[in-house]
Write an enzyme that holds these catalytic residues in place. Structure first.
Site, PDB file in Angstrom:
ATOM      1  N   HIS A   1     -15.147   7.090  -0.420  1.00 11.29           N
ATOM      2  CA  HIS A   1     -14.106   7.576   0.484  1.00 11.29           C
ATOM      3  C   HIS A   1     -14.728   8.303   1.671  1.00 11.29           C
ATOM      4  O   HIS A   1     -15.430   9.291   1.487  1.00 11.29           O
ATOM      5  CB  HIS A   1     -13.211   8.535  -0.306  1.00 11.29           C
ATOM      6  CG  HIS A   1     -12.052   9.084   0.436  1.00 11.29           C
ATOM      7  ND1 HIS A   1     -11.829  10.425   0.586  1.00 11.29           N
ATOM      8  CD2 HIS A   1     -11.017   8.460   1.062  1.00 11.29           C
ATOM      9  CE1 HIS A   1     -10.704  10.618   1.250  1.00 11.29           C
ATOM     10  NE2 HIS A   1     -10.193   9.449   1.564  1.00 11.29           N
ATOM     11  N   ARG A   2     -14.480   7.803   2.869  1.00 13.17           N
ATOM     12  CA  ARG A   2     -15.096   8.325   4.108  1.00 13.17           C
ATOM     13  C   ARG A   2     -16.618   8.247   4.006  1.00 13.17           C
ATOM     14  O   ARG A   2     -17.334   9.065   4.584  1.00 13.17           O
ATOM     15  CB  ARG A   2     -14.638   9.760   4.388  1.00 13.17           C
ATOM     16  CG  ARG A   2     -13.123   9.947   4.346  1.00 13.17           C
ATOM     17  CD  ARG A   2     -12.681  11.367   4.602  1.00 13.17           C
ATOM     18  NE  ARG A   2     -11.263  11.549   4.280  1.00 13.17           N
ATOM     19  CZ  ARG A   2     -10.626  12.704   4.250  1.00 13.17           C
ATOM     20  NH1 ARG A   2     -11.267  13.814   4.573  1.00 13.17           N
ATOM     21  NH2 ARG A   2      -9.351  12.769   3.921  1.00 13.17           N
TER      22      ARG A   2
ATOM     23  N   GLU B   1     -14.554   3.467   2.573  1.00 17.70           N
ATOM     24  CA  GLU B   1     -13.260   3.618   3.237  1.00 17.70           C
ATOM     25  C   GLU B   1     -13.501   4.467   4.471  1.00 17.70           C
ATOM     26  O   GLU B   1     -14.248   5.462   4.416  1.00 17.70           O
ATOM     27  CB  GLU B   1     -12.270   4.314   2.292  1.00 17.70           C
ATOM     28  CG  GLU B   1     -10.849   4.446   2.833  1.00 17.70           C
ATOM     29  CD  GLU B   1     -10.547   5.772   3.506  1.00 17.70           C
ATOM     30  OE1 GLU B   1      -9.414   5.954   3.969  1.00 17.70           O
ATOM     31  OE2 GLU B   1     -11.455   6.647   3.616  1.00 17.70           O
TER      32      GLU B   1
ATOM     33  N   ASP C   1     -11.597   6.043   8.335  1.00 19.72           N
ATOM     34  CA  ASP C   1     -10.348   6.306   9.056  1.00 19.72           C
ATOM     35  C   ASP C   1     -10.582   6.004  10.533  1.00 19.72           C
ATOM     36  O   ASP C   1     -11.530   6.534  11.118  1.00 19.72           O
ATOM     37  CB  ASP C   1      -9.963   7.780   8.900  1.00 19.72           C
ATOM     38  CG  ASP C   1      -9.856   8.179   7.436  1.00 19.72           C
ATOM     39  OD1 ASP C   1      -8.902   7.741   6.782  1.00 19.72           O
ATOM     40  OD2 ASP C   1     -10.746   8.910   6.946  1.00 19.72           O
TER      41      ASP C   1
ATOM     42  N   HIS D   1     -11.253  11.327  10.547  1.00 16.18           N
ATOM     43  CA  HIS D   1     -10.008  11.452   9.786  1.00 16.18           C
ATOM     44  C   HIS D   1      -8.935  12.279  10.484  1.00 16.18           C
ATOM     45  O   HIS D   1      -7.796  11.839  10.636  1.00 16.18           O
ATOM     46  CB  HIS D   1     -10.301  12.047   8.402  1.00 16.18           C
ATOM     47  CG  HIS D   1      -9.063  12.271   7.593  1.00 16.18           C
ATOM     48  ND1 HIS D   1      -8.289  13.413   7.695  1.00 16.18           N
ATOM     49  CD2 HIS D   1      -8.438  11.475   6.700  1.00 16.18           C
ATOM     50  CE1 HIS D   1      -7.251  13.315   6.889  1.00 16.18           C
ATOM     51  NE2 HIS D   1      -7.321  12.148   6.263  1.00 16.18           N
TER      52      HIS D   1
ATOM     53  N   GLU E   1      -8.915   2.149   7.215  1.00 18.14           N
ATOM     54  CA  GLU E   1      -7.592   2.787   7.223  1.00 18.14           C
ATOM     55  C   GLU E   1      -7.157   2.957   8.669  1.00 18.14           C
ATOM     56  O   GLU E   1      -7.831   3.627   9.469  1.00 18.14           O
ATOM     57  CB  GLU E   1      -7.595   4.146   6.504  1.00 18.14           C
ATOM     58  CG  GLU E   1      -6.170   4.683   6.502  1.00 18.14           C
ATOM     59  CD  GLU E   1      -5.996   6.080   5.922  1.00 18.14           C
ATOM     60  OE1 GLU E   1      -6.838   6.556   5.146  1.00 18.14           O
ATOM     61  OE2 GLU E   1      -4.968   6.689   6.290  1.00 18.14           O
TER      62      GLU E   1
ATOM     63  N   LYS F   1      -5.343   4.722  11.098  1.00 17.63           N
ATOM     64  CA  LYS F   1      -4.853   6.098  11.044  1.00 17.63           C
ATOM     65  C   LYS F   1      -3.952   6.350  12.246  1.00 17.63           C
ATOM     66  O   LYS F   1      -4.439   6.434  13.373  1.00 17.63           O
ATOM     67  CB  LYS F   1      -6.074   7.006  11.087  1.00 17.63           C
ATOM     68  CG  LYS F   1      -5.956   8.386  10.531  1.00 17.63           C
ATOM     69  CD  LYS F   1      -5.351   8.486   9.197  1.00 17.63           C
ATOM     70  CE  LYS F   1      -5.919   9.411   8.200  1.00 17.63           C
ATOM     71  NZ  LYS F   1      -5.259   9.318   6.899  1.00 17.63           N
TER      72      LYS F   1
ATOM     73  N   ASP G   1     -14.659  10.601  -3.247  1.00 14.32           N
ATOM     74  CA  ASP G   1     -15.716  11.266  -2.460  1.00 14.32           C
ATOM     75  C   ASP G   1     -17.017  11.344  -3.253  1.00 14.32           C
ATOM     76  O   ASP G   1     -18.059  11.682  -2.701  1.00 14.32           O
ATOM     77  CB  ASP G   1     -15.301  12.720  -2.152  1.00 14.32           C
ATOM     78  CG  ASP G   1     -14.027  12.817  -1.334  1.00 14.32           C
ATOM     79  OD1 ASP G   1     -13.784  11.924  -0.505  1.00 14.32           O
ATOM     80  OD2 ASP G   1     -13.275  13.791  -1.535  1.00 14.32           O
TER      81      ASP G   1
HETATM   82  O1  G3P Z   1      -7.461   5.492   1.789  1.00 12.69           O
HETATM   83  C1  G3P Z   1      -7.229   6.533   0.899  1.00 12.69           C
HETATM   84  C2  G3P Z   1      -7.187   7.867   1.597  1.00 12.69           C
HETATM   85  O2  G3P Z   1      -8.181   7.898   2.577  1.00 12.69           O
HETATM   86  C3  G3P Z   1      -5.855   8.163   2.224  1.00 12.69           C
HETATM   87  O3  G3P Z   1      -5.714   9.474   2.641  1.00 12.69           O
HETATM   88  O4  G3P Z   1      -5.812  11.323   4.203  1.00 12.69           O
HETATM   89  O5  G3P Z   1      -7.863  10.690   2.952  1.00 12.69           O
HETATM   90  O6  G3P Z   1      -7.033   9.249   4.777  1.00 12.69           O
HETATM   91  P1  G3P Z   1      -6.653  10.219   3.693  1.00 12.69           P
HETATM   92 MG    MG Z   2      -8.427   7.617   4.698  1.00 14.72          MG
END
Ligand code: G3P
Ligand code: MG
Length: 250
Positions: A6-7, A33, A35, A48, A108, A110, A230
């Protein structure tokens, strides 16, 4: 059992930076992943928050800054001295790194209030086309179903995942409407029955953001396909341990 960083490897390096993506690759992750938003001069950048405060040494809204201004900020120092001079990456830089390191990318889309949905989608699409990225290397996701509809129409070959916090009653309708590949939900609120329904209906089911494998030990049994975390290293250790046990029990 599949894992998305994640990120990027965001517990080991500043989130949404090339350092974090390299970290994910080093850990052996297949997916990251990220943003994506637009700078004011319409360049898709990977960050993000709506503003740069939390993850850089600057201030202001991402959408009000040019790429040059965003690039002038330090996006690593907040995380640790060893990441000084890390920059906010563009989508293009990220996809090039992904290609070189064999990472697949969950983009993602955003959208904050006032953001131009069509413009963001078009600019993302252009980067993907210009770099000739394989559709199989990308998965779009968004909390904004209109963005996914736009991509369904304009880049139908790229898979789409609907992001939700909790699963709405009409979820199957929504997924059908965008010919979704996957549903991405917050692991905290997911119930066994809901998971089973999504799986029975033929969709991939992803959970964000369980940062400890113990938090989702039951979720795998419910059919969840992917954890977006994460802390991918925590899961990879378990995977390696399971493989070790398997090899040594034969
Ligand atoms: O893609 C899952 C997650 O990233 C969604 O929420 O706020 O972390 O972008 P956020
Ligand atoms: Mg995200």
């Amino acid at each position: 059992m599949k894992i998305t960083a994640h990120r990027g490897g965001s517990s080991l390096a500043p989130e949404n930076t090339l350092a974090a993506f390299n970290k994910a690759a080093e850990l052996g992750c297949e997916w990251i992943e990220i943003d994506v938003q637009l700078s004011i001069d319409e360049v898709p950048v990977v960050i993000h928050d709506q503003t740069v405060e939390r993850c850089t040494d600057g201030s202001g809204a991402v959408s009000s800054m040019t790429l040059d201004s965003l690039k002038s900020l330090d996006a690593g120092l907040w995380f640790g001295e060893e990441f000084r001079d890390e920059r906010i990456p563009t989508l293009e830089e990220t996809l090039l790194l992904a290609r070189n390191t064999n990472l697949n990318v969950n983009i993602e889309i955003k959208l904050y209030r006032q953001d131009d949905l069509v413009l963001l989608c078009e600019k993302i699409k252009k980067v993907i086309i210009d770099l000739d990225v394989e559709a199989s290397q990308i998965l779009f996701s968004s909390f904004n179903i209109e963005a996914l509809k736009y991509m369904q129409y304009h880049q139908p070959q790229i898979r789409r995942g609907l992001l939700v916090e909790t699963i709405p009653a009409n979820v199957l309708l929504l997924l059908a409407e965008i010919e979704a590949y996957s549903l991405h939900c917050n692991y905290v609120f997911l119930k066994e029955q809901q998971a089973k329904l999504i799986k029975k209906s033929g969709y991939q089911l992803y959970c964000y953001t369980p940062n400890s494998p113990q938090q989702v030990s039951q979720h795998w049994d419910w059919g969840v396909d992917m954890m977006i975390t994460d802390v991918p290293q925590a899961y990879i250790n378990i995977l390696t341990y399971d493989k070790f046990k398997l090899i040594n029990s034969n």
